[in-house]
Design a protein around this motif. Structure first.
Motif, mmCIF file in Angstrom:
data_model
loop_
_atom_site.group_PDB
_atom_site.id
_atom_site.type_symbol
_atom_site.label_atom_id
_atom_site.label_comp_id
_atom_site.label_asym_id
_atom_site.label_seq_id
_atom_site.Cartn_x
_atom_site.Cartn_y
_atom_site.Cartn_z
ATOM 1 N N ALA A 1 33.913 56.881 40.552
ATOM 2 C CA ALA A 1 34.043 57.333 39.175
ATOM 3 C C ALA A 1 35.455 57.219 38.668
ATOM 4 N N THR B 1 38.930 55.599 37.583
ATOM 5 C CA THR B 1 39.390 54.347 37.021
ATOM 6 C C THR B 1 40.874 54.433 36.815
ATOM 7 N N PRO C 1 38.312 59.304 34.597
ATOM 8 C CA PRO C 1 37.514 58.261 33.946
ATOM 9 C C PRO C 1 38.082 57.906 32.588
ATOM 10 N N THR D 1 30.718 57.738 36.191
ATOM 11 C CA THR D 1 30.910 56.326 35.867
ATOM 12 C C THR D 1 29.928 55.874 34.791
ATOM 13 N N SER E 1 30.659 57.076 31.317
ATOM 14 C CA SER E 1 31.934 56.554 30.838
ATOM 15 C C SER E 1 31.837 55.107 30.382
#
Length: 664
Positions: A33, A35, A418, A446, A449
């Motif tokens: 999840a 980033t 995220p 994830t 998002s």
């Protein structure tokens, strides 16, 4: 793509994503999840473990993104100072706790103040935003000020006036820098934060705050908020009829103030709506009195026993992200009487973690840095652990000496988590059940998002969200009324003019003690209140109306704290204060501000955990003509003209909060 289609399409996609996420939430999600989050000058990646923290404790208040575009100068002819370092200039100097004492100059942070107006007819010009999925490409600013995601059409007349006023103010008070003037404002989307030394200017008047106030005014005037006002007004009225039944319900003066209380709650909701997008956090001063500065007038947002001594600021956060909070105390020789950072959860605002005044580590120059994420402190100082249901970080600066103590400067930056998304933009992380579930499941995080945020958020949509927040306030307001009118042990209604023993209340900050009650006084009556602070370094006796809201405490002495009151003895073990509608001539007078009926919530803060003696309070009803016999020896009585001088000093000290703009 037309704007309505963008809205419908993305909301529909989010609904599908949530549905798919719920279906797979029980499986072992392996998708990462986390980033990369660009900002400042580089990329940071945070690996996020499962969130398993349990909330404990309680909270009160009750009481523009850090990545926004910044101006290196507020006006083209304003002198600019070099960026201030984070250290105190002496690398060998040790960090200090809040008891440290080193002077420094006041600093305020400058940033882009732009706030767009809604333009539903100009969607074609925004099509380039609709397909912008790469969150690192932000050359076109989306109006991140005050959490807004609307495209920037250029400064409005109000913006220009505010920036001009800010520049003029700096010219009036003088710049502390001898550096060269900026040729023109330099705007970038993710600049390195800078500080500019400014004398005698309040650190509260940040461009992000001014933009948030502009947006809050628009939201509070929207149709959904106006409709919610009707429901809220009726709810407040019937709640007061139930809670004040022993005195016949709210009296005419309190009924006259009902509209103002509802307006303040609506303004508070308009600020809260802006905090919902925790992917674009900002620092917002809320629970504030009405004020006029930098070319704009702002309505009150005071609610729920607001403390006249406290500056309340809030930051929207979520447990899936990590944040860095930076601040500076301008004068460490005169720190606020109390400072706290509280991690609040859900919609009720329960406290999951608190960083108190005594725990906060401050550098010799007055600066400090706080980290906030889902991991335990692990030996780190100035760390707040976020839970899965975390929604806000609330910070309070309590000023006992208005003339000498100043609130800190403050900013927040999200450094991991995220990417910004429609889910976060619509406040998904704050929705009970859904938000915590998304935080705990990396695959679900994830998934939600993937849908990018809207290029702008229409005021109508913002107003709808604010209206929902307002409707939740009906039950919350009655809960707070009940604090004053009901015995917490028996649940029975108590009589007026009785103050309960100080205790920690479920609806207040866990590190405080409160003694609450309500009064019913004739013009020739007074409530003599004896306060024994015990192990508390600070207490305040404030007057609030039936709607638990303060009135004009800057021109009228409707509150008094231990720093401003006269103690009965040299050791400050006892204070005797007189609460009455009519001036009794006592220095320690707490005016009801024209009320014969109202509420009181005495606060005790800066508590010594090892103190053997806890704070205590008692009150007795007397006639004004009998007051001299009821007061302790050595009571200070004011001579003619001394009250006016006392109030003038109070008002001058209050104005420092909004310096350099004196308030009405």
């Amino acid at each position: 793509m037309p704007g309505n289609a963008v809205l419908i399409g993305r909301v529909g996609a989010l609904a599908v994503a949530l549905g798919v996420g719920v279906a797979i939430a029980g499986t072992a999600g392996t998708a990462a999840a986390d980033t990369t989050e660009s900002g400042g000058g580089g990329t940071q990646t945070e690996s996020r473990p499962e969130r398993e923290s349990a909330a404990s404790g309680n909270a009160d208040l009750g009481d523009s993104s850090p990545r926004d575009t910044e101006l290196e100068s507020a006006a083209a002819d304003t002198d600019s100072a070099p960026a201030a370092g984070t250290g105190g200039g002496d690398d060998a100097a040790p960090a200090r706790t809040s008891s440290g004492r080193l002077p420094r100059t006041l600093t305020v942070r400058t940033a882009d103040l732009r706030e767009p107006a809604d333009d539903d007819d100009d969607h074609d010009d925004r099509d380039d935003h609709d397909d912008r999925d790469d969150r690192d490409d932000r050359d076109d600013r989306d109006d991140r000020d005050a959490g807004s995601d609307e495209p920037d059409p250029g400064p409005s007349p109000a913006d220009v006036a505010a920036l001009t006023a800010l520049g003029a103010a700096r010219r009036e008070v003088g710049s502390a820098s001898s550096g060269p003037s900026a040729a023109s404002p330099q705007m970038t989307d993710r600049p390195t934060p800078q500080t500019v030394a400014v004398a005698a200017a309040s650190p509260l008047g940040t461009p992000q705050q001014l933009a948030a106030e502009q947006l809050a005014q628009r939201i509070s005037g929207s149709l959904p908020v106006q409709l919610a006002r009707l429901f809220l007004k009726a709810g407040f009225y019937f709640a007061a009829q139930r809670q004040f039944d022993r005195v016949g319900g709210p009296d005419p003066e309190n009924l006259r103030r009902l509209d103002a209380a509802v307006d303040a709650y609506a303004m508070g909701a308009a600020f809260q709506q802006q905090l919902l997008n925790s992917a674009e956090p900002t620092v917002v001063m809320q629970v504030a009195p009405p004020h006029t500065w930098y070319g704009q007038s702002v309505g009150a947002s005071r609610i729920l026993y607001d403390n006249p001594d406290t500056i309340y600021r809030f930051m929207g956060v979520n447990g899936a992200s990590s944040y860095v909070i930076r601040g500076t105390f301008a004068d460490v020789d005169n720190l606020p009487a109390d400072t706290s950072f509280s991690v609040l959860t859900g919609l009720t605002g329960n406290t999951a973690a608190v960083l108190t005044k005594d725990q906060l580590v401050i550098e010799p120059d007055g600066s400090f840095t706080i980290t906030a994420d889902a991991t335990p402190a692990g030996g780190r100082t100035n760390h707040l652990q976020l839970t899965a249901d975390t929604t806000l970080i609330a910070t309070r600066n309590t000023l006992s000496d208005w003339a000498r103590q100043a609130p800190m400067s403050l900013e927040i930056t999200r450094v991991g988590g995220p990417p910004n998304s429609l889910f976060s933009q619509l406040g998904g992380f704050a929705i009970p059940g859904i938000g915590p579930a998304v935080v705990r499941n990396p695959a679900l995080t994830t998934l939600v998002s993937l849908i990018p945020p809207l290029p702008y958020v229409p005021t109508l949509l913002r107003g709808t969200v604010a209206a929902v927040i307002m409707l939740l306030g009906v039950q919350r307001e009655e809960t707070y009324m009940r604090v004053a009118t009901t015995d917490p042990g028996t649940g029975e209604r108590i009589d007026p003019n009785v103050l309960k023993d100080p205790a920690r209340n479920a609806e207040f900050l866990a590190t405080q003690l409160q003694s609450a009650g309500y009064f019913q006084l004739a013009d020739d009556q007074a409530l003599v209140i004896t306060v024994r602070p015990g192990g508390a370094g600070y207490f305040v006796v404030p007057v609030t109306d039936d709607w638990t809201v303060t009135e004009d405490y800057w021109n009228v002495q409707t509150s008094l704290n231990n720093a401003l009151a006269v103690a009965d003895d040299a050791d400050g073990t006892t204070y005797t204060l007189v609460l009455s509608p009519t001036d009794p001539g006592v220095a320690n007078w707490v005016s009801t501000g024209g009320l014969n009926q109202g509420t009181i919530s005495i606060r005790f803060q800066d508590l010594d955990p090892d103190a053997a003696i806890l704070p205590s309070v008692d009150a007795r009803l007397v006639r004004l003509e009998d007051l001299p016999a009821e007061m302790p020896p050595g009571t200070r009585w004011l001579a003619a003209g001394e009250r006016a001088a006392q109030l003038a000093g109070r008002k001058a000290a209050y104005d420092l909060r909004f310096a350099p703009y004196p308030q009405p």
